[in-house]
Design a protein around this motif. Structure first.
Motif, mmCIF file in Angstrom:
data_model
loop_
_atom_site.group_PDB
_atom_site.id
_atom_site.type_symbol
_atom_site.label_atom_id
_atom_site.label_comp_id
_atom_site.label_asym_id
_atom_site.label_seq_id
_atom_site.Cartn_x
_atom_site.Cartn_y
_atom_site.Cartn_z
ATOM 1 N N VAL A 1 -5.195 1.450 -0.851
ATOM 2 C CA VAL A 1 -4.131 2.306 -1.374
ATOM 3 C C VAL A 1 -2.797 1.565 -1.280
ATOM 4 O O VAL A 1 -2.742 0.405 -0.854
ATOM 5 C CB VAL A 1 -4.056 3.638 -0.595
ATOM 6 C CG1 VAL A 1 -5.307 4.470 -0.828
ATOM 7 C CG2 VAL A 1 -3.837 3.389 0.899
ATOM 8 N N ASP A 2 -1.734 2.257 -1.655
ATOM 9 C CA ASP A 2 -0.396 1.659 -1.573
ATOM 10 C C ASP A 2 0.368 2.085 -0.330
ATOM 11 O O ASP A 2 1.278 1.389 0.106
ATOM 12 C CB ASP A 2 0.424 2.036 -2.810
ATOM 13 C CG ASP A 2 -0.109 1.399 -4.077
ATOM 14 O OD1 ASP A 2 -0.611 0.262 -3.996
ATOM 15 O OD2 ASP A 2 -0.041 2.044 -5.143
ATOM 16 N N MET A 3 0.022 3.266 0.202
ATOM 17 C CA MET A 3 0.742 3.725 1.392
ATOM 18 C C MET A 3 -0.099 4.691 2.215
ATOM 19 O O MET A 3 -0.993 5.354 1.703
ATOM 20 C CB MET A 3 2.080 4.360 1.013
ATOM 21 C CG MET A 3 2.021 5.698 0.305
ATOM 22 S SD MET A 3 1.932 7.134 1.416
ATOM 23 C CE MET A 3 3.463 6.989 2.333
ATOM 24 N N VAL A 4 0.236 4.742 3.509
ATOM 25 C CA VAL A 4 -0.388 5.658 4.466
ATOM 26 C C VAL A 4 0.743 6.396 5.167
ATOM 27 O O VAL A 4 1.694 5.764 5.635
ATOM 28 C CB VAL A 4 -1.237 4.881 5.492
ATOM 29 C CG1 VAL A 4 -1.644 5.785 6.649
ATOM 30 C CG2 VAL A 4 -2.471 4.279 4.826
ATOM 31 N N PRO A 5 0.692 7.731 5.253
ATOM 32 C CA PRO A 5 1.755 8.462 5.961
ATOM 33 C C PRO A 5 1.689 8.238 7.464
ATOM 34 O O PRO A 5 0.603 8.216 8.055
ATOM 35 C CB PRO A 5 1.478 9.932 5.587
ATOM 36 C CG PRO A 5 0.044 9.974 5.192
ATOM 37 C CD PRO A 5 -0.286 8.622 4.614
ATOM 38 N N GLY A 6 2.840 8.095 8.081
ATOM 39 C CA GLY A 6 2.921 7.730 9.491
ATOM 40 C C GLY A 6 2.285 8.714 10.452
ATOM 41 O O GLY A 6 1.801 8.329 11.500
ATOM 42 N N CYS B 1 4.990 0.283 4.332
ATOM 43 C CA CYS B 1 3.799 -0.050 3.538
ATOM 44 C C CYS B 1 4.133 -0.989 2.384
ATOM 45 O O CYS B 1 3.413 -1.969 2.130
ATOM 46 C CB CYS B 1 3.140 1.229 3.014
ATOM 47 S SG CYS B 1 2.268 2.176 4.279
ATOM 48 N N LEU B 2 5.222 -0.716 1.682
ATOM 49 C CA LEU B 2 5.609 -1.597 0.575
ATOM 50 C C LEU B 2 6.002 -2.979 1.093
ATOM 51 O O LEU B 2 5.728 -4.009 0.449
ATOM 52 C CB LEU B 2 6.760 -0.971 -0.211
ATOM 53 C CG LEU B 2 6.421 0.298 -1.001
ATOM 54 C CD1 LEU B 2 7.660 0.821 -1.727
ATOM 55 C CD2 LEU B 2 5.290 0.057 -1.993
ATOM 56 N N LYS B 3 6.619 -3.019 2.265
ATOM 57 C CA LYS B 3 6.984 -4.307 2.873
ATOM 58 C C LYS B 3 5.728 -5.092 3.257
ATOM 59 O O LYS B 3 5.670 -6.316 3.069
ATOM 60 C CB LYS B 3 7.868 -4.078 4.095
ATOM 61 C CG LYS B 3 9.284 -3.623 3.770
ATOM 62 C CD LYS B 3 10.054 -3.257 5.025
ATOM 63 C CE LYS B 3 11.490 -2.895 4.716
ATOM 64 N NZ LYS B 3 12.231 -2.428 5.920
ATOM 65 N N PHE B 4 4.729 -4.407 3.799
ATOM 66 C CA PHE B 4 3.474 -5.071 4.151
ATOM 67 C C PHE B 4 2.795 -5.632 2.911
ATOM 68 O O PHE B 4 2.266 -6.749 2.926
ATOM 69 C CB PHE B 4 2.541 -4.088 4.872
ATOM 70 C CG PHE B 4 2.627 -4.157 6.370
ATOM 71 C CD1 PHE B 4 3.844 -4.117 7.023
ATOM 72 C CD2 PHE B 4 1.479 -4.250 7.139
ATOM 73 C CE1 PHE B 4 3.931 -4.182 8.411
ATOM 74 C CE2 PHE B 4 1.541 -4.317 8.528
ATOM 75 C CZ PHE B 4 2.768 -4.285 9.166
ATOM 76 N N LYS B 5 2.799 -4.863 1.833
ATOM 77 C CA LYS B 5 2.139 -5.323 0.605
ATOM 78 C C LYS B 5 2.826 -6.568 0.051
ATOM 79 O O LYS B 5 2.179 -7.456 -0.500
ATOM 80 C CB LYS B 5 2.121 -4.196 -0.440
ATOM 81 C CG LYS B 5 1.134 -3.090 -0.113
ATOM 82 C CD LYS B 5 1.110 -2.020 -1.184
ATOM 83 C CE LYS B 5 0.374 -2.501 -2.429
ATOM 84 N NZ LYS B 5 -1.086 -2.590 -2.215
ATOM 85 N N LYS B 6 4.145 -6.644 0.210
ATOM 86 C CA LYS B 6 4.869 -7.847 -0.219
ATOM 87 C C LYS B 6 4.432 -9.073 0.571
ATOM 88 O O LYS B 6 4.490 -10.200 0.070
ATOM 89 C CB LYS B 6 6.384 -7.646 -0.037
ATOM 90 C CG LYS B 6 7.047 -6.838 -1.133
ATOM 91 C CD LYS B 6 8.552 -6.809 -0.896
ATOM 92 C CE LYS B 6 9.268 -6.059 -1.997
ATOM 93 N NZ LYS B 6 10.742 -6.032 -1.761
ATOM 94 N N GLN B 7 3.988 -8.856 1.818
ATOM 95 C CA GLN B 7 3.524 -9.950 2.672
ATOM 96 C C GLN B 7 2.050 -10.271 2.412
ATOM 97 O O GLN B 7 1.475 -11.131 3.076
ATOM 98 C CB GLN B 7 3.695 -9.569 4.145
ATOM 99 C CG GLN B 7 5.128 -9.311 4.569
ATOM 100 C CD GLN B 7 5.944 -10.583 4.720
ATOM 101 O OE1 GLN B 7 5.455 -11.579 5.211
ATOM 102 N NE2 GLN B 7 7.192 -10.534 4.291
#
Length: 303
Positions: free
Chosen positions: A151-156, A187-193
């Motif tokens: 997925v693109d994100m997981v809620p905290g 999550c978006l920052k992690f995906k950039k990495q």
């Protein structure tokens, strides 16, 4: 599996104790639990949690850092203790049962057997639309197709397990957001990495079945409330989403959401003049603060 957890809390001692008990009762419990206390009073401090529980450690921020600042503190402190995996907790949303953490690590192991090293694994999640800035949950049909879904994100607050390999100054949550979308931010920052983000689809679907939401077409859709508290939350949501869209250079979505705020402000009067006036107050302030890069917590919480 050796891992740690942090729990962000704010003046809810009974909820925090319940969360700690649920976390300690996990079939695979964390080795170390860090309490990040954002409280302005001493209701949590008085509990003396680090004396009651050997694995619990307490840190009082001295101010309300919100979920964004609290999560950043928790991640940095536990990363400094050399934990590779960190469980992100929020005091008002404990794990649903004692298998949650174990199920997340089962997903981790399954992915590793496929040669995939996950950045984040969660119990729930969604897909982010970079053109509209919206998050879409998964349908039961999607959940039934695979045991683990990217997925693109997981809620905290919904069982979020973080791989500290991807944590650095570029990927920590932006603390100035204070509240709302700090989970989307990381999550978006992690995906950039290059980090993959996954959800435990099998367990998520079972939970929906228990909640009588087992139809293939079912997917969760969040509805906006009309209470004053909901409007205050919408202030943070609107302001922070605009910030995230700008930071990620999703300029079409940024323009779209600014336009949507204007239209929704006019449409809000269908709930009455008083509500429309409050809606415009909070959303106008969200726009002004975004454009002025103002992230100081200065909205009247009782207006």
């Amino acid at each position: 599996m050796r891992y740690a957890a942090f729990i962000i809390c704010f003046e809810r001692p009974l909820a925090l104790i319940k969360y700690i008990d649920v976390l300690r009762s996990q079939s695979e419990p964390p080795e170390y639990i860090l309490i990040i206390d954002n409280s302005l009073d001493d209701s949590i401090d008085k509990l003396n949690l680090d004396k009651k529980y050997a694995e619990v450690n307490y840190f009082k921020t001295g101010y309300n850092a919100g979920p964004a600042g609290g999560s950043k503190l928790g991640l940095k402190k536990l990363q400094a203790l050399n934990y590779q995996w960190i469980f992100w907790g929020d005091d008002d949303n404990p794990p649903r049962d004692n298998q949650v953490c174990s199920e997340l690590f089962i997903c981790k192991e399954k992915l590793e057997r496929q040669g995939i090293v996950a950045g984040i694994i969660g119990g729930k999640g969604g897909m982010f639309n970079k053109w509209t800035g919206t998050i879409r949950s998964l349908s039961n049909k999607q959940l039934k197709a695979k045991d683990i879904i990217e997925v693109d994100m997981v809620p905290g607050g919904h069982g979020m397990l973080i791989n500290t390999h991807y944590l650095n100054e570029k990927t920590y949550p932006e603390e100035k957001l204070f509240f709302a979308f700090e989970d989307l931010d990381i999550c978006l920052k992690f995906k950039k990495q290059g980090a993959g983000i996954f959800v435990d689809a099998k367990s998520w679907y079972k939970k929906r079945q228990l909640d009588k939401n087992g139809d293939d077409s079912y997917r969760y859709v969040k509805k906006s409330g009309t209470r004053a508290g909901d409007l205050r939350r919408q202030y943070f949501s609107s302001r922070n989403l605009l910030f995230i869209l700008k930071e990620n250079r999703y300029f079409f979505a940024l323009a779209y959401n600014i336009f949507k705020i204007v239209i929704k402000s006019l449409w809000s009067f269908r709930y009455g003049f008083k509500y429309g006036k409050k809606f415009i107050y909070y959303h106008k302030k969200a726009l002004i603060d975004f454009f002025n890069d103002n992230y100081i917590l200065n909205i009247p919480l009782n207006k």
